[in-house]
Scaffold this motif. Structure first.
Motif, short mmCIF file in Angstrom:
data_model
loop_
_atom_site.label_atom_id
_atom_site.label_comp_id
_atom_site.label_asym_id
_atom_site.label_seq_id
_atom_site.Cartn_x
_atom_site.Cartn_y
_atom_site.Cartn_z
N VAL A 25 0.84 -1.20 0.00
CA VAL A 25 0.00 0.00 0.00
C VAL A 25 0.88 1.25 0.00
O VAL A 25 0.62 2.20 -0.75
N LEU A 26 1.93 1.25 0.81
CA LEU A 26 2.81 2.41 0.87
C LEU A 26 3.49 2.65 -0.49
O LEU A 26 3.60 3.79 -0.94
N THR A 27 3.90 1.59 -1.15
CA THR A 27 4.53 1.71 -2.47
C THR A 27 3.57 2.32 -3.48
O THR A 27 3.92 3.26 -4.20
N VAL A 28 2.33 1.79 -3.53
CA VAL A 28 1.33 2.31 -4.48
C VAL A 28 0.96 3.74 -4.10
O VAL A 28 0.84 4.60 -4.97
N GLN A 29 0.81 4.00 -2.81
CA GLN A 29 0.46 5.35 -2.34
C GLN A 29 1.51 6.36 -2.80
O GLN A 29 1.17 7.42 -3.33
N ARG A 30 2.77 6.05 -2.60
CA ARG A 30 3.82 6.99 -3.00
C ARG A 30 3.84 7.19 -4.50
O ARG A 30 3.96 8.32 -4.98
N ALA A 31 3.70 6.10 -5.25
CA ALA A 31 3.69 6.23 -6.71
C ALA A 31 2.50 7.06 -7.17
O ALA A 31 2.62 7.90 -8.07
N ALA A 32 1.35 6.83 -6.55
CA ALA A 32 0.12 7.53 -6.94
C ALA A 32 0.18 9.02 -6.65
O ALA A 32 -0.36 9.83 -7.41
N PHE A 33 0.81 9.39 -5.55
CA PHE A 33 0.79 10.79 -5.13
C PHE A 33 1.94 11.62 -5.70
O PHE A 33 1.98 12.83 -5.48
N VAL A 34 2.83 11.01 -6.47
CA VAL A 34 3.89 11.78 -7.12
C VAL A 34 3.28 12.81 -8.07
O VAL A 34 3.72 13.96 -8.13
N SER A 35 2.23 12.41 -8.79
CA SER A 35 1.59 13.35 -9.71
C SER A 35 0.93 14.50 -8.95
O SER A 35 0.92 15.64 -9.42
#
Length: 160
Positions: A25-35
């Motif tokens: 979840v943390l990995t996806v969260q970080r990737a998602a919020f870069v934009s």
């Protein structure tokens, strides 16, 4: 719970989130919020600065759902019910799956599992794609709170 994603015709499996999901979840969260960070010109936002220990603690005290395709975590949503309201937070969708209906599916499942009368979520005023998604899902603007930097937090609500 499983659903077919029409665009890609891949099975999306929706499951309750658990502490064991924290790393993914943390990995996806970080990737998602870069934009989002690019839109606002700052990486100093909680979804990007949250630690694994903080996320694990959050998952022990809140509910949520994950979305997986072929075992890969492609989305997550976290929520808590309080005083008859479903408070939705941290919807995170893997960048390559954004726009494919995963966020809508997670929202619908969270809403249908709730006994609350109203759901509330928020996003930043520059997050136009998020605002459009929430409005398409039936959310309406309830309140705007200035952030002091020229942007605002927009709170949206939906009667369930």
């Amino acid at each position: 719970m499983t659903e077919q994603n029409g665009e890609k015709d891949r099975e999306i499996v929706i499951s309750p989130i658990g502490e064991a999901d924290a790393g993914e979840v943390l990995t996806v969260q970080r990737a998602a919020f870069v934009s989002e960070a690019a839109i606002y010109g700052s990486v100093d936002m909680p979804p990007l600065t949250q630690t694994l220990a903080e996320l694990e603690a959050e998952l022990r005290s809140e509910s949520g759902l994950t979305a997986r395709i072929d075992g890969r975590l492609v989305g997550a949503i976290r929520f808590v019910e309080k005083d008859g309201m479903l408070l939705i937070g941290r919807i995170a969708i893997a960048p390559d799956m954004q726009g494919e209906g995963v966020g809508r599916m997670l929202l619908e499942h969270a809403e249908s599992a709730s006994t609350a009368e109203v759901a509330e979520l928020f996003t930043g005023s520059l997050s136009e794609a998020n605002i459009r998604l929430y409005e398409r899902c039936g959310y309406v603007e309830h309140e705007r709170i200035p952030d002091g930097d020229g942007t605002e937090q927009i709170f949206l609500r939906k009667n369930l």
